[in-house]
Motif scaffolding. Structure first.
Motif, PDB file in Angstrom:
ATOM      1  N   GLU A 197       0.850  -1.192   0.000  1.00 44.51           N
ATOM      2  CA  GLU A 197       0.000   0.000   0.000  1.00 44.51           C
ATOM      3  C   GLU A 197       0.883   1.237   0.000  1.00 44.51           C
ATOM      4  N   SER A 198       0.660   2.115  -0.946  1.00 41.58           N
ATOM      5  CA  SER A 198       1.456   3.331  -1.037  1.00 41.58           C
ATOM      6  C   SER A 198       1.275   4.178   0.215  1.00 41.58           C
ATOM      7  N   GLY A 199       2.386   4.670   0.742  1.00 41.67           N
ATOM      8  CA  GLY A 199       2.327   5.544   1.906  1.00 41.67           C
ATOM      9  C   GLY A 199       2.221   4.833   3.234  1.00 41.67           C
ATOM     10  N   VAL A 200       2.349   3.496   3.220  1.00 38.49           N
ATOM     11  CA  VAL A 200       2.248   2.713   4.448  1.00 38.49           C
ATOM     12  C   VAL A 200       3.522   1.883   4.631  1.00 38.49           C
ATOM     13  N   THR A 201       4.061   1.908   5.832  1.00 41.38           N
ATOM     14  CA  THR A 201       5.220   1.094   6.184  1.00 41.38           C
ATOM     15  C   THR A 201       4.849   0.177   7.335  1.00 41.38           C
ATOM     16  N   ALA A 202       5.306  -1.067   7.275  1.00 41.35           N
ATOM     17  CA  ALA A 202       4.993  -2.044   8.318  1.00 41.35           C
ATOM     18  C   ALA A 202       6.242  -2.809   8.711  1.00 41.35           C
ATOM     19  N   VAL A 203       6.269  -3.228   9.966  1.00 44.37           N
ATOM     20  CA  VAL A 203       7.357  -4.057  10.494  1.00 44.37           C
ATOM     21  C   VAL A 203       6.722  -5.301  11.090  1.00 44.37           C
ATOM     22  N   GLY A 204       7.246  -6.485  10.748  1.00 44.53           N
ATOM     23  CA  GLY A 204       6.651  -7.730  11.209  1.00 44.53           C
ATOM     24  C   GLY A 204       7.639  -8.662  11.885  1.00 44.53           C
ATOM     25  N   ARG A 205       7.117  -9.497  12.757  1.00 44.00           N
ATOM     26  CA  ARG A 205       7.926 -10.488  13.479  1.00 44.00           C
ATOM     27  C   ARG A 205       7.111 -11.768  13.641  1.00 44.00           C
ATOM     28  N   ALA A 206       7.768 -12.913  13.661  1.00 43.28           N
ATOM     29  CA  ALA A 206       7.088 -14.202  13.725  1.00 43.28           C
ATOM     30  C   ALA A 206       6.577 -14.517  15.124  1.00 43.28           C
ATOM     31  N   VAL A 207       5.460 -15.250  15.169  1.00 45.34           N
ATOM     32  CA  VAL A 207       4.947 -15.877  16.387  1.00 45.34           C
ATOM     33  C   VAL A 207       5.168 -17.374  16.209  1.00 45.34           C
ATOM     34  N   ARG A 208       5.912 -17.998  17.118  1.00 49.54           N
ATOM     35  CA  ARG A 208       6.324 -19.389  16.933  1.00 49.54           C
ATOM     36  C   ARG A 208       5.518 -20.359  17.783  1.00 49.54           C
ATOM     37  N   GLY A 209       5.333 -21.555  17.233  1.00 51.76           N
ATOM     38  CA  GLY A 209       4.633 -22.606  17.945  1.00 51.76           C
ATOM     39  C   GLY A 209       5.566 -23.378  18.850  1.00 51.76           C
ATOM     40  N   PRO A 210       5.051 -24.392  19.547  1.00 46.80           N
ATOM     41  CA  PRO A 210       5.877 -25.190  20.457  1.00 46.80           C
ATOM     42  C   PRO A 210       7.062 -25.862  19.762  1.00 46.80           C
ATOM     43  N   ASP A 211       6.929 -26.116  18.458  1.00 46.83           N
ATOM     44  CA  ASP A 211       8.017 -26.762  17.719  1.00 46.83           C
ATOM     45  C   ASP A 211       9.058 -25.767  17.228  1.00 46.83           C
ATOM     46  N   GLY A 212       8.854 -24.493  17.554  1.00 43.68           N
ATOM     47  CA  GLY A 212       9.814 -23.484  17.133  1.00 43.68           C
ATOM     48  C   GLY A 212       9.571 -22.917  15.754  1.00 43.68           C
ATOM     49  N   ARG A 213       8.596 -23.449  15.032  1.00 40.51           N
ATOM     50  CA  ARG A 213       8.297 -22.966  13.688  1.00 40.51           C
ATOM     51  C   ARG A 213       7.322 -21.789  13.755  1.00 40.51           C
ATOM     52  N   ALA A 214       7.449 -20.889  12.795  1.00 36.89           N
ATOM     53  CA  ALA A 214       6.560 -19.734  12.737  1.00 36.89           C
ATOM     54  C   ALA A 214       5.152 -20.187  12.384  1.00 36.89           C
ATOM     55  N   GLN A 215       4.175 -19.847  13.205  1.00 31.29           N
ATOM     56  CA  GLN A 215       2.789 -20.205  12.939  1.00 31.29           C
ATOM     57  C   GLN A 215       1.958 -18.984  12.573  1.00 31.29           C
ATOM     58  N   ALA A 216       2.465 -17.796  12.844  1.00 33.71           N
ATOM     59  CA  ALA A 216       1.758 -16.553  12.544  1.00 33.71           C
ATOM     60  C   ALA A 216       2.780 -15.430  12.586  1.00 33.71           C
ATOM     61  N   ALA A 217       2.304 -14.224  12.329  1.00 33.44           N
ATOM     62  CA  ALA A 217       3.172 -13.052  12.413  1.00 33.44           C
ATOM     63  C   ALA A 217       2.389 -11.903  13.022  1.00 33.44           C
ATOM     64  N   VAL A 218       3.072 -11.082  13.793  1.00 34.13           N
ATOM     65  CA  VAL A 218       2.492  -9.840  14.289  1.00 34.13           C
ATOM     66  C   VAL A 218       3.225  -8.690  13.599  1.00 34.13           C
ATOM     67  N   VAL A 220       3.223  -4.131  12.997  1.00 33.04           N
ATOM     68  CA  VAL A 220       2.704  -2.788  13.231  1.00 33.04           C
ATOM     69  C   VAL A 220       2.776  -2.032  11.915  1.00 33.04           C
ATOM     70  N   SER A 221       1.724  -1.280  11.619  1.00 37.86           N
ATOM     71  CA  SER A 221       1.625  -0.535  10.371  1.00 37.86           C
ATOM     72  C   SER A 221       1.426   0.935  10.678  1.00 37.86           C
ATOM     73  N   MET A 222       2.059   1.785   9.887  1.00 33.30           N
ATOM     74  CA  MET A 222       1.974   3.214  10.138  1.00 33.30           C
ATOM     75  C   MET A 222       2.133   3.990   8.837  1.00 33.30           C
ATOM     76  N   PRO A 223       1.666   5.232   8.817  1.00 31.59           N
ATOM     77  CA  PRO A 223       1.946   6.081   7.660  1.00 31.59           C
ATOM     78  C   PRO A 223       3.458   6.215   7.502  1.00 31.59           C
ATOM     79  N   THR A 224       3.949   6.116   6.289  1.00 31.85           N
ATOM     80  CA  THR A 224       5.393   6.192   6.047  1.00 31.85           C
ATOM     81  C   THR A 224       5.975   7.489   6.584  1.00 31.85           C
TER      82      THR A 224
END
Length: 256
Positions: A197-218, A220-224
């Protein structure tokens, strides 16, 4: 027998009918949609435009509408997704309080990332609610951290030419993508600077399950205009706390 609720909202009902038609029957145009719903073409056009905006539909070059990425998603335990969202939402709200920016929870579905939870910040200029929307995984910050955790053969399978035969112009360069994902793995977070999306910047990080693998991501999004590299330590730190808290609560929900 199912009876319509007393509070039936006609426009919502029409939009849901169109979504089912797209998924079950295949592509159709505005005229056919208007005829089936018994509404004016202008009304059908507005309904379809909203479905396109929310990725339930896509508009083809021949002006026909076809099922979008949301209607094509599948293969994931709905009970697990529901639990994940229920656990994460309070933590997303706390994340918003920490950084004063909108926060999201995402899962991987094929080569797309789906937003299953979203909390808006209260600033006048802010990124709106993205819940229910999908974006190409290789462009979104949450998608990148999820792709970075995949085995190499699965990543290659997702981006093989046969999977992109009808959209080769959108297929990422696999060599460049591997290089970017390697950097994401090393840093532990990903940035999306206006790629979805133009004008939007986001930073993401993984949410890991018990096996250590990424199961989701969180993310934050903000105007650039409000993002700077100086904010990265704050944002990544807050995302790390949120991911850790979600992981702990998910483990407590599945002891042993």
């Amino acid at each position: 027998m199912k009876n319509p609720p007393n509070y039936l909202v006609r426009s919502v009902d029409h939009a849901l009918q169109l979504a089912v038609m797209l998924q079950v029957e295949g592509p159709f145009g505005v005229g056919e949609a208007a005829r089936r719903l018994g509404v004016a073409p202008s009304t059908a056009h507005r309904l379809l435009a909203m479905l396109v905006y929310r990725d339930f539909a896509v508009r083809r070059e021949d002006h026909q509408y076809a099922a979008g990425p949301v209607l094509s998603l599948g293969g994931r335990s709905q009970s697990h997704t529901a639990l994940l969202r229920a656990v994460a939402m309070p933590h997303l709200a706390a994340l918003v309080e920490r950084v004063q920016e909108s926060a999201n929870l995402q899962i991987l579905s094929g080569d797309h990332v789906r937003f299953i939870g979203s909390v808006e910040c209260t600033q006048a200029l802010r990124v709106g609610n993205r819940e229910g929307m999908v974006f190409p995984a290789h462009l979104a910050s949450g998608g990148k951290v999820l792709l970075a955790d995949l085995p190499q053969e699965r990543l290659d399978g997702l981006y093989g030419e046969d999977k992109w035969a009808d959209r080769l112009d959108q297929r990422p360069n696999l060599t460049a993508l591997r290089r970017e994902l390697r950097n994401v793995r090393e840093r532990g977070f990903a940035i999306n600077a206006g790629r979805t999306e133009s004008g939007v910047t986001a930073v993401g990080r993984a949410v890991r399950g018990p096996d250590g693998r990424a199961q989701a991501a969180v993310s934050v999004s903000m105007p650039t205009s409000r993002f700077s590299r100086n904010r990265l330590p704050e944002l990544v730190g807050a995302l790390s706390v949120t991911a850790r808290d979600i992981e702990h609560e998910m483990r407590a929900s599945h002891p042993g």
